[in-house]
Design a protein around this motif. Structure first.
Motif, short mmCIF file in Angstrom:
data_model
loop_
_atom_site.label_atom_id
_atom_site.label_comp_id
_atom_site.label_asym_id
_atom_site.label_seq_id
_atom_site.Cartn_x
_atom_site.Cartn_y
_atom_site.Cartn_z
N UNK A 52 -4.09 -7.73 -0.57
CA UNK A 52 -4.35 -6.63 0.36
C UNK A 52 -3.15 -6.38 1.27
N UNK A 53 -2.61 -7.45 1.85
CA UNK A 53 -1.45 -7.31 2.73
C UNK A 53 -0.26 -6.74 1.98
N UNK A 54 0.01 -7.24 0.79
CA UNK A 54 1.13 -6.72 0.01
C UNK A 54 0.94 -5.25 -0.35
N UNK A 55 -0.27 -4.88 -0.69
CA UNK A 55 -0.55 -3.48 -1.01
C UNK A 55 -0.35 -2.59 0.22
N UNK A 56 -0.84 -3.02 1.36
CA UNK A 56 -0.66 -2.23 2.58
C UNK A 56 0.81 -2.12 2.98
N UNK A 57 1.55 -3.21 2.85
CA UNK A 57 2.99 -3.18 3.15
C UNK A 57 3.72 -2.22 2.22
#
Length: 71
Positions: A52-57
């Motif tokens: 999730x964090x990687x996708x948002x970044x």
């Protein structure tokens, strides 16, 4: 197609398929985790959070994230 000769062979083939399906096969709906990873509260949660964090970044970097969204 798998052809079996008796109920015992059918059970064995089914159990092997279920083991692979639950422990090795990645599921896109589960953010490319196996069912075992997803059901495990420690690894499933960590992997899901990191994805999730990687996708948002990624979305933020490519300006595809709504300007009103801050994280």
């Amino acid at each position: 197609m798998i052809i079996v000769n008796n109920l015992e062979q059918a059970k064995k083939v089914t159990e092997e398929w279920l083991t692979i399906y639950n422990t090795e096969r990645l599921h896109e709906a589960l953010n490319n985790m196996t069912l075992s990873e997803y059901k495990n509260p420690k690894t499933g949660s960590v992997i899901f959070y990191l994805n999730l964090v990687l996708t948002l970044r990624y979305l933020q970097f490519h300006n595809k994230l709504s300007p009103s969204y801050h994280f």
